[in-house]
Design a protein around this motif. Structure first.
Motif, mmCIF file in Angstrom:
data_model
loop_
_atom_site.group_PDB
_atom_site.id
_atom_site.type_symbol
_atom_site.label_atom_id
_atom_site.label_comp_id
_atom_site.label_asym_id
_atom_site.label_seq_id
_atom_site.Cartn_x
_atom_site.Cartn_y
_atom_site.Cartn_z
ATOM 1 N N ALA A 178 0.833 -1.204 0.000
ATOM 2 C CA ALA A 178 0.000 0.000 0.000
ATOM 3 C C ALA A 178 0.869 1.256 0.000
ATOM 4 N N GLY B 80 2.240 1.745 -3.378
ATOM 5 C CA GLY B 80 1.156 2.264 -4.211
ATOM 6 C C GLY B 80 0.955 3.750 -4.000
ATOM 7 N N GLU B 81 1.101 4.196 -2.761
ATOM 8 C CA GLU B 81 0.983 5.623 -2.439
ATOM 9 C C GLU B 81 2.084 6.426 -3.120
ATOM 10 N N SER C 134 -3.320 1.240 -3.874
ATOM 11 C CA SER C 134 -2.863 1.635 -2.549
ATOM 12 C C SER C 134 -3.974 1.486 -1.510
ATOM 13 N N TRP D 104 1.734 3.912 6.485
ATOM 14 C CA TRP D 104 1.347 4.109 5.085
ATOM 15 C C TRP D 104 1.742 5.508 4.604
#
Length: 104
Positions: A9, A12-13, A42, A62
């Motif tokens: 995640a 993905g961010e 994400s 995250w």
């Protein structure tokens, strides 16, 4: 497995932010599509991670991965400042993320 989801995640961010930059204000359609896909990727993996990992810890890690990754890639590929102060504060983000993993 939740920590793997959370790391994915975070990556993905980073991809989301980089593609957003490359989309030039959402004027470049291909990068705009990649932005949306990276954001969905994400959020999906973040939601999987938060089933097990506490909300505050998961969200902090995250965003930490996203922030640190974005700063590093900005310095490497977008000619952003490599000032020692930026690197110091980037190090604090990384130390904080590691610290949350250790105590969580």
């Amino acid at each position: 497995m939740a920590w793997v989801w959370l790391i994915l995640a975070g990556f993905g961010e980073v991809a989301f932010v980089i593609f957003m930059k490359l989309s030039n204000g959402f004027k470049k359609i291909s990068y705009t599509v990649f932005t949306v896909l990276a954001g969905a990727f994400s959020f999906y993996f973040l939601s999987r991670a938060l089933i097990t990992i506490p909300l505050g810890t998961g969200y902090a890690i995250w965003t930490g991965i996203g922030a640190a990754g974005s700063v590093v890639l900005g310095m490497l590929f977008f000619n952003e400042s490599k000032d020692i102060k930026r690197i110091l504060f980037l190090s604090l983000i990384v130390i904080s993320v590691v610290g949350l993993k250790v105590v969580g």
